[in-house]
Design an enzyme around this catalytic site. Structure first.
Site, mmCIF file in Angstrom:
data_model
loop_
_atom_site.group_PDB
_atom_site.id
_atom_site.type_symbol
_atom_site.label_atom_id
_atom_site.label_comp_id
_atom_site.label_asym_id
_atom_site.label_seq_id
_atom_site.Cartn_x
_atom_site.Cartn_y
_atom_site.Cartn_z
ATOM 1 N N ARG A 180 -9.175 36.684 -43.631
ATOM 2 C CA ARG A 180 -8.075 36.436 -42.696
ATOM 3 C C ARG A 180 -6.824 37.187 -43.159
ATOM 4 O O ARG A 180 -6.101 37.751 -42.344
ATOM 5 C CB ARG A 180 -7.785 34.940 -42.581
ATOM 6 C CG ARG A 180 -8.895 34.160 -41.881
ATOM 7 C CD ARG A 180 -8.503 32.717 -41.661
ATOM 8 N NE ARG A 180 -7.443 32.567 -40.664
ATOM 9 C CZ ARG A 180 -6.800 31.431 -40.425
ATOM 10 N NH1 ARG A 180 -7.096 30.337 -41.119
ATOM 11 N NH2 ARG A 180 -5.859 31.372 -39.501
ATOM 12 N N CYS A 238 -0.006 29.608 -45.529
ATOM 13 C CA CYS A 238 -1.433 29.656 -45.161
ATOM 14 C C CYS A 238 -1.494 29.839 -43.653
ATOM 15 O O CYS A 238 -0.749 30.634 -43.099
ATOM 16 C CB CYS A 238 -2.149 28.383 -45.623
ATOM 17 S SG CYS A 238 -1.454 26.863 -44.919
#
Length: 283
Positions: A180, A238
């Protein structure tokens, strides 16, 4: 004060003269809705069996406000968070222990919020419910009302601008999975990639196969190798400020203070004017 507690230590504390308030924050990041499947139900998991006396806390409803411009898990309103904690029996003069199903992310979010709002004694059960090994109960606890009054600001909080600046002036860790960070996949947000200058530091690498944190010395060495040298200003983000709280907790175990960017990638990437970097290179 250590930020984590082992299962044997918890058992001793529960039998002591001032047992901790126990919070069960079982939660999972789930894409089940997109697949047409029911999402994970933490309350049902709690009802099926929990550490005796543990009160269920709903991450989506009590540890965050509704998704919006500031991300998928923005900070809860201070008054609502305080009311939820008092309902769970949290008081300023009584320790708190938080656990989840083992991943540690949700428990760390509760730990961070309580510490950020001034509670002096909060720890996370290392390894979560799987590490407990003791008896479970199904009765729904009815704790006495607590007296905790949140006073935000005890820990450092970053907004989007501060996070972008820290990626250039200090060290900003990206706690998501490497793919990611690199922008190879993005199952949730508008676009893949990372904040320019941020360093990939997946939170999954802070724990062993049993879900327990690595020893403090190993964590310290890991973060120093990634750039968190003595005196360096460190921050973490995050996807939506949940797994990043777990990384802030890991940094605390290592003795390294760190700020949290709660809005994280879900907020950053929602604004097309903000820059996005892709690939393994931080820049």
């Amino acid at each position: 004060m250590n930020a984590i507690i082992s299962a044997p230590e918890l058992a001793v504390a529960l039998a002591g003269p001032n047992p901790p308030v126990l919070l069960d924050v079982r939660w999972q990041l789930s894409l089940a809705r997109a697949a047409g499947e029911p999402p994970f139900d933490g309350r049902a998991a709690h009802a099926a069996g929990h550490v005796p006396g543990a009160v269920f806390v709903d991450l989506d409803r009590e540890l965050a406000s509704a998704p919006g411009a500031h991300g998928r898990h923005p900070l809860p309103a201070t008054a609502e968070f305080g009311a939820a904690m008092r309902r769970a029996g949290v008081s300023a003069g009584r320790p708190v222990v938080v656990y989840d199903g083992g991943q540690g992310w949700a428990a760390a979010r509760a730990w961070w919020l309580l510490r950020w709002t001034g509670h002096p004694d909060v720890r996370v059960l290392d390894g979560g419910l799987a590490a407990w090994g003791g008896p479970l109960e199904t009765a729904v606890p009815e704790p006495a009302e607590g007296d905790f009054t949140p006073a935000p600001g005890a820990l450092e909080l970053l907004d989007a601008d501060a996070a972008g600046e820290l990626a250039r002036s200090g060290v900003l860790f990206d706690a998501r999975a490497g793919e990611r960070y690199r922008g190879e996949v993005e199952p949730v947000d508008r676009v893949g990639g990372h904040i320019p200058g941020a360093v990939s530091a997946p939170t999954t690498e802070n724990v062993g196969p049993d879900g327990r944190f690595l020893p403090a010395a190993e964590l310290r060495e890991r973060f120093r190798a990634l750039g968190a040298a003595e005196g360096t200003h460190v921050g973490v983000y995050c996807g939506s400020g949940v797994s990043a709280a777990h990384e802030v907790l890991a940094l605390a175990v290592a003795g390294i203070p760190a700020a949290l960017y709660v809005g994280s990638w879900s907020e950053w990437s929602s604004d097309p004017s903000r820059p996005v970097a892709v690939g393994a290179d931080p820049q």
